[in-house]
Design a protein around this motif. Structure first.
Motif, PDB file in Angstrom:
ATOM      1  N   GLU A   1      82.288  21.635 -35.794  1.00  0.00           N
ATOM      2  CA  GLU A   1      83.560  21.682 -36.513  1.00  0.00           C
ATOM      3  C   GLU A   1      84.708  21.237 -35.607  1.00  0.00           C
ATOM      4  O   GLU A   1      85.653  20.602 -36.064  1.00  0.00           O
ATOM      5  CB  GLU A   1      83.801  23.087 -37.051  1.00  0.00           C
ATOM      6  N   VAL A   2      84.602  21.559 -34.320  1.00  0.00           N
ATOM      7  CA  VAL A   2      85.618  21.113 -33.364  1.00  0.00           C
ATOM      8  C   VAL A   2      85.595  19.589 -33.242  1.00  0.00           C
ATOM      9  O   VAL A   2      86.633  18.929 -33.261  1.00  0.00           O
ATOM     10  CB  VAL A   2      85.385  21.759 -31.986  1.00  0.00           C
ATOM     11  N   GLU A   3      84.375  19.022 -33.131  1.00  0.00           N
ATOM     12  CA  GLU A   3      84.246  17.561 -33.028  1.00  0.00           C
ATOM     13  C   GLU A   3      84.772  16.888 -34.285  1.00  0.00           C
ATOM     14  O   GLU A   3      85.454  15.863 -34.213  1.00  0.00           O
ATOM     15  CB  GLU A   3      82.780  17.191 -32.809  1.00  0.00           C
ATOM     16  N   ALA A   4      84.469  17.455 -35.442  1.00  0.00           N
ATOM     17  CA  ALA A   4      84.951  16.884 -36.694  1.00  0.00           C
ATOM     18  C   ALA A   4      86.471  16.858 -36.733  1.00  0.00           C
ATOM     19  O   ALA A   4      87.080  15.912 -37.239  1.00  0.00           O
ATOM     20  CB  ALA A   4      84.400  17.681 -37.875  1.00  0.00           C
ATOM     21  N   GLY A   5      87.094  17.902 -36.191  1.00  0.00           N
ATOM     22  CA  GLY A   5      88.546  17.966 -36.171  1.00  0.00           C
ATOM     23  C   GLY A   5      89.172  16.833 -35.371  1.00  0.00           C
ATOM     24  O   GLY A   5      90.271  16.375 -35.686  1.00  0.00           O
ATOM     25  N   ARG A   6      88.471  16.378 -34.342  1.00  0.00           N
ATOM     26  CA  ARG A   6      88.997  15.276 -33.519  1.00  0.00           C
ATOM     27  C   ARG A   6      89.116  13.983 -34.326  1.00  0.00           C
ATOM     28  O   ARG A   6      89.928  13.112 -34.011  1.00  0.00           O
ATOM     29  CB  ARG A   6      88.097  15.046 -32.308  1.00  0.00           C
ATOM     30  N   TYR A   7      88.305  13.846 -35.351  1.00  0.00           N
ATOM     31  CA  TYR A   7      88.330  12.648 -36.189  1.00  0.00           C
ATOM     32  C   TYR A   7      89.023  12.922 -37.528  1.00  0.00           C
ATOM     33  O   TYR A   7      88.904  12.123 -38.467  1.00  0.00           O
ATOM     34  CB  TYR A   7      86.902  12.162 -36.442  1.00  0.00           C
TER      35      TYR A   7
ATOM     36  N   LEU B   1      88.253  15.027 -39.759  1.00  0.00           N
ATOM     37  CA  LEU B   1      87.269  15.252 -40.813  1.00  0.00           C
ATOM     38  C   LEU B   1      87.296  16.724 -41.212  1.00  0.00           C
ATOM     39  O   LEU B   1      87.346  17.600 -40.356  1.00  0.00           O
ATOM     40  CB  LEU B   1      85.861  14.888 -40.324  1.00  0.00           C
ATOM     41  N   ASN B   2      87.248  16.973 -42.489  1.00  0.00           N
ATOM     42  CA  ASN B   2      87.169  18.352 -42.980  1.00  0.00           C
ATOM     43  C   ASN B   2      85.701  18.739 -43.064  1.00  0.00           C
ATOM     44  O   ASN B   2      84.984  18.287 -43.962  1.00  0.00           O
ATOM     45  CB  ASN B   2      87.835  18.463 -44.359  1.00  0.00           C
ATOM     46  N   PHE B   3      85.248  19.554 -42.116  1.00  0.00           N
ATOM     47  CA  PHE B   3      83.827  19.847 -41.986  1.00  0.00           C
ATOM     48  C   PHE B   3      83.590  21.349 -41.899  1.00  0.00           C
ATOM     49  O   PHE B   3      84.284  22.057 -41.166  1.00  0.00           O
ATOM     50  CB  PHE B   3      83.266  19.176 -40.723  1.00  0.00           C
ATOM     51  N   VAL B   4      82.614  21.814 -42.678  1.00  0.00           N
ATOM     52  CA  VAL B   4      82.163  23.200 -42.600  1.00  0.00           C
ATOM     53  C   VAL B   4      80.645  23.198 -42.578  1.00  0.00           C
ATOM     54  O   VAL B   4      80.007  22.638 -43.471  1.00  0.00           O
ATOM     55  CB  VAL B   4      82.652  24.040 -43.797  1.00  0.00           C
ATOM     56  N   LYS B   5      80.071  23.802 -41.548  1.00  0.00           N
ATOM     57  CA  LYS B   5      78.620  23.838 -41.423  1.00  0.00           C
ATOM     58  C   LYS B   5      78.036  24.896 -42.359  1.00  0.00           C
ATOM     59  O   LYS B   5      78.546  26.000 -42.462  1.00  0.00           O
ATOM     60  CB  LYS B   5      78.211  24.148 -39.983  1.00  0.00           C
ATOM     61  N   LEU B   6      76.950  24.525 -43.046  1.00  0.00           N
ATOM     62  CA  LEU B   6      76.238  25.435 -43.935  1.00  0.00           C
ATOM     63  C   LEU B   6      74.778  25.540 -43.481  1.00  0.00           C
ATOM     64  O   LEU B   6      74.424  25.021 -42.418  1.00  0.00           O
ATOM     65  CB  LEU B   6      76.345  24.941 -45.381  1.00  0.00           C
ATOM     66  N   ASP B   7      73.936  26.169 -44.283  1.00  0.00           N
ATOM     67  CA  ASP B   7      72.570  26.467 -43.848  1.00  0.00           C
ATOM     68  C   ASP B   7      71.498  25.645 -44.559  1.00  0.00           C
ATOM     69  O   ASP B   7      70.324  25.987 -44.485  1.00  0.00           O
ATOM     70  CB  ASP B   7      72.270  27.962 -44.070  1.00  0.00           C
ATOM     71  N   GLY B   8      71.886  24.578 -45.255  1.00  0.00           N
ATOM     72  CA  GLY B   8      70.921  23.843 -46.065  1.00  0.00           C
ATOM     73  C   GLY B   8      70.189  22.732 -45.338  1.00  0.00           C
ATOM     74  O   GLY B   8      70.197  22.648 -44.109  1.00  0.00           O
TER      75      GLY B   8
END
Length: 406
Positions: free
Chosen positions: A258-264, A266-273
């Motif tokens: 999520e930190v890496e996504a923020g650098r670009y 990107l709105n990112f949330v990790k899930l379990d799928g």
């Protein structure tokens, strides 16, 4: 953005909110010096050592491999030294961290506020957040403060009080007095509670908090009202107004992807799928995740690349999704409105070539401006990428990809 307890308390003090004083440290020697300072201020040998992580339940949580709670009371320097050694660098497991736990890099050496006096001490609960259903801020509070507030809310919901505050009017005097009255306070404690609640609400508004929780809200034996613990979450969209708060962000407490996504951006949330998804637009992302579930899969993430997706953002999205070992397929679902589909397709192809050999099935669904041209680019690229125009078609390709991976 979540803050540590010690950070939140320092911010509250700027709004004249009384707190349990403490000193944050990251090594044992500093913990010993902090204890000496705290002891000198209070003339009390007791002090509290609190692990600083972004999770609740620290008092009941334990350090992996050690018989040590995340919050402990020391009665002398030797106790403080031993507790600090056990907690610092250890992994604290609580009900909110899950079995993986969180590494403790800092501890807070805090005053013991449970000292004896002329009146009994009492723990309360109080939090402020936005009630979206009413469009108003709500102050939730209870006479039953402490570590088991969730159980109180479940078993005895009648003990949870709520006071709604209209954003344009602010917290009114009678509302602050009502809260103090419902908490059963009187005399000096009543007056102090009214001041506390008023200043706390000012802090909530002034800092652009998304959530502010005090548990326990504490009445000392000499009738003071103080925040013994504090959880504070700042609205990310308001950080531009609070540079001093943004600098408090602890990246080690956040998911690395999520930190890496923020650098670009990107709105990112990790899930379990098991199906990674890359979409432009939050609404389309939610619909895509629903379609994945209807196809027998589970979304592995929420990833919104925004309305200006290009080769760089697509490549960054690819890299982030592929770091998840549970991902068995990737679905890219882009609606070409602001950005043309053929431009996105070109970005997908460029990103794919840069990343090299990819063994995970990739399904690309492009709809909107130049969708047919985009499909042609994908189909003629020679890459192991399957294209679709209809979402149902993309979902069927996902289903087949998952079936092959089993």
């Amino acid at each position: 953005m979540n803050l540590h307890e010690y950070q939140a308390k320092e911010l509250l003090k700027k709004y004249n909110v009384p707190v349990q004083e403490g000193i944050a440290v990251d090594n044992v020697m500093a913990a010993e010096e902090a204890y000496r300072q705290i002891k000198g201020q209070t003339n009390n040998n007791f002090a509290v050592v609190k692990a600083q992580i972004h999770a609740g339940g620290r008092g009941k949580g334990t350090i992996k491999g050690k018989d040590q709670r995340g919050v402990a009371v020391g009665k002398n320097l030797e106790d403080i030294d031993n507790i600090a050694k056990n907690i610092l660098g250890g992994t604290l497991v609580t009900v909110q961290t899950g079995p993986a736990g969180r590494k403790v890099n800092k501890i807070l050496i805090a005053q013991d506020v449970y000292y004896p006096g002329p009146n009994p001490v009492k723990e309360f609960y109080l939090s402020i957040l936005l009630d979206r259903s009413k469009g108003q801020n709500v102050i939730m509070y209870s006479t039953e403060g402490g570590m088991d507030i969730e159980q109180v809310a479940h078993d005895t919901p009648d003990k949870i009080f709520k006071e709604w505050v209209h954003p344009s009017g602010g917290l009114l005097g009678f509302q602050a007095r009502k809260i103090a009255f419902n908490l059963g306070l009187s005399g000096e404690a009543f007056k102090n509670c009214v001041k506390f609640v008023t200043n706390l609400y000012n802090a909530y508004i002034g800092l652009d908090c998304a959530m502010l929780e005090i548990n326990p809200l504490f009445k000392t034996s000499d009738e003071k009202i103080i925040a013994v613990d504090c959880k504070m979450n700042i609205d990310d969209n308001a950080l531009m107004r609070h540079n001093e708060v943004a600098s408090l962000r602890d990246l080690e407490e956040e998911d690395p992807t999520e930190v890496e996504a923020g650098r670009y951006n990107l709105n990112f949330v990790k899930l379990d799928g098991n199906v990674g998804c890359m979409v432009n637009g939050a609404g389309l992302a939610m619909a895509t995740m629903d379609m994945i579930k209807l196809s027998g899969g589970e979304p592995a993430n929420f990833l919104d690349v925004g309305g200006t997706a290009n080769a760089q953002t697509v490549e960054a999205g690819f890299r982030i999704i592929m770091k998840d070992p549970n991902v068995k397929a990737i679905l890219i679902n882009i609606f070409g409105g602001i950005v043309r589909c053929d431009r996105v397709a070109a970005g997908v192809i460029e990103a794919y070539n840069k990343l090299g050999d990819i063994n995970i099935p990739i399904i690309v669904r492009l709809q909107g401006t130049n969708a047919e041209e985009a499909k042609k680019l994908i189909d003629e690229s020679g890459l192991k990428v399957q294209s679709a125009i209809e979402l149902s078609e993309a979902a069927e390709l996902v289903r087949k990809a998952l079936a092959k991976s089993e």
